[in-house]
Design a protein around this motif. Structure first.
Motif, PDB file in Angstrom:
ATOM      1  N   HIS A 135      -5.522   2.687   0.200  1.00 12.21           N
ATOM      2  CA  HIS A 135      -4.623   1.910   1.109  1.00 12.21           C
ATOM      3  C   HIS A 135      -5.677   0.151   1.443  1.00 12.21           C
ATOM      4  CE1 HIS A 135      -7.581   3.337   3.880  1.00 12.21           C
ATOM      5  NE2 HIS A 135      -7.472   4.580   3.608  1.00 12.21           N
ATOM      6  N   ARG A 136      -5.041  -0.333   1.935  1.00 17.49           N
ATOM      7  CA  ARG A 136      -5.564  -1.855   2.384  1.00 17.49           C
ATOM      8  C   ARG A 136      -7.145  -1.878   3.199  1.00 17.49           C
ATOM      9  NH1 ARG A 136      -2.101  -5.847   5.167  1.00 17.49           N
ATOM     10  NH2 ARG A 136      -4.181  -7.131   5.288  1.00 17.49           N
ATOM     11  N   GLY A 188      -4.568  -1.802  -1.521  1.00 18.79           N
ATOM     12  CA  GLY A 188      -3.709  -2.266  -0.896  1.00 18.79           C
ATOM     13  C   GLY A 188      -2.390  -1.334  -0.747  1.00 18.79           C
ATOM     14  N   GLY A 189      -1.506  -2.400   0.614  1.00 21.01           N
ATOM     15  CA  GLY A 189      -0.787  -1.378   1.621  1.00 21.01           C
ATOM     16  C   GLY A 189      -0.981  -0.014   1.873  1.00 21.01           C
ATOM     17  N   SER A 190      -0.761   0.664   1.830  1.00 19.09           N
ATOM     18  CA  SER A 190      -0.327   2.351   2.724  1.00 19.09           C
ATOM     19  C   SER A 190      -1.145   3.157   1.833  1.00 19.09           C
ATOM     20  CB  SER A 190       0.407   2.349   3.649  1.00 19.09           C
ATOM     21  OG  SER A 190       1.381   2.790   2.824  1.00 19.09           O
ATOM     22  N   VAL A 191      -0.982   2.904   0.192  1.00 21.46           N
ATOM     23  CA  VAL A 191      -1.251   3.665  -0.620  1.00 21.46           C
ATOM     24  C   VAL A 191      -2.698   5.006  -0.166  1.00 21.46           C
ATOM     25  CG1 VAL A 191      -2.278   3.809  -3.176  1.00 21.46           C
ATOM     26  CG2 VAL A 191      -0.956   2.470  -2.831  1.00 21.46           C
TER      27      VAL A 191
END
Length: 245
Positions: A135-136, A188-191
């Motif tokens: 996630h970011r 990136g994102g909510s990984v």
């Protein structure tokens, strides 16, 4: 049924909250309490049967001192540790039981065993690359899990990971070094956590991967590790010891 009291260092963080939720759903463990930056680790260590730490490297020394003083075992899942932190863990492990790991997922633990075996058997003409995405908001790179997988590969080849690590490639870097273990990090994102270990050989390639779909898998593994630690003799362990592999 008796229950094991688990205290959480870093209770307000994502992992701390996930562990508290996991504890609440079980009847064999209870929450002894939790602290965050500025909290009293000594007090929590005295009331808990075992601690889990997902806070920051800067807090680790005080936490270990508190655990040694009270004889409380601890699972350390904090990432971004430096060499001096590992020396501190080794010293404390003479007095208490400690699990230190870059990832508490049982699936990642099994993946590391497969990576170690593959690295040992395939030979040096297979290049090893480790790709991870998180996630970011993640602040360290490569991830603790990527390092764990790199260590597994290095153990399989019987080399020092710090010597063969290759990462941060940009510009004209020249050809890949023989025997290197490469790292690449994506954010990136909510990984929650994706990891791939690529063995690239002549005219063929093997990929071993793990994809975390929910942070709860790490919390479940942390609780399982904490239960394994409770009442255990002093020593330094990892999640492979929990699974017996």
């Amino acid at each position: 049924m008796s229950s094991t009291a688990i205290g959480i260092i870093g209770s307000a963080g994502r992992m701390g909250q996930a562990i508290a939720q996991t504890i609440a759903r079980r009847d064999d463990v209870t929450l002894a309490g939790g602290i965050d930056h500025g909290g009293n680790a000594s007090s929590l260590a005295q009331t808990a049967d075992v601690l889990v730490d997902f806070s920051s490297p800067e807090a680790l020394e005080d936490t270990l001192d508190a655990c040694v003083a009270s004889g409380t075992p601890i699972l350390i899942g904090t990432t971004g540790l430096q060499e001096r932190h590992h020396y501190l863990i080794d010293d404390a492990a003479r007095e208490i039981a400690i699990i230190q790991t870059g990832n508490t997922s049982l699936g990642v633990t099994m993946l590391a065993a497969l990576v170690r075996d593959a690295a040992e058997r395939l030979g040096d003409d297979w290049d090893i690359e480790i790709l991870e995405m998180h996630h970011r908001h993640k602040v360290d790179a490569p991830s603790g899990t990527a390092r764990l997988l790199g260590e597994a590969a290095a153990q399989g080849r019987q080399v020092d990971l710090d010597i063969v690590t290759e990462g941060g490639r940009t510009g004209i870097t020249g050809p890949r070094k023989d025997g290197a273990i490469g790292f690449a990090s994506l954010r990136g994102g909510s990984v929650a956590g994706d990891h791939r270990v690529i063995f690239a050989g002549p005219q063929e390639r093997i990929e071993l991967a793990h994809y975390a779909e929910d942070r709860g898998i790490f919390a479940k593994g942390a609780v399982r590790g904490a239960l394994w630690l409770a009442g255990h003799a002093p020593g330094r362990f990892d999640m492979a010891n929990v699974l017996g592999i």
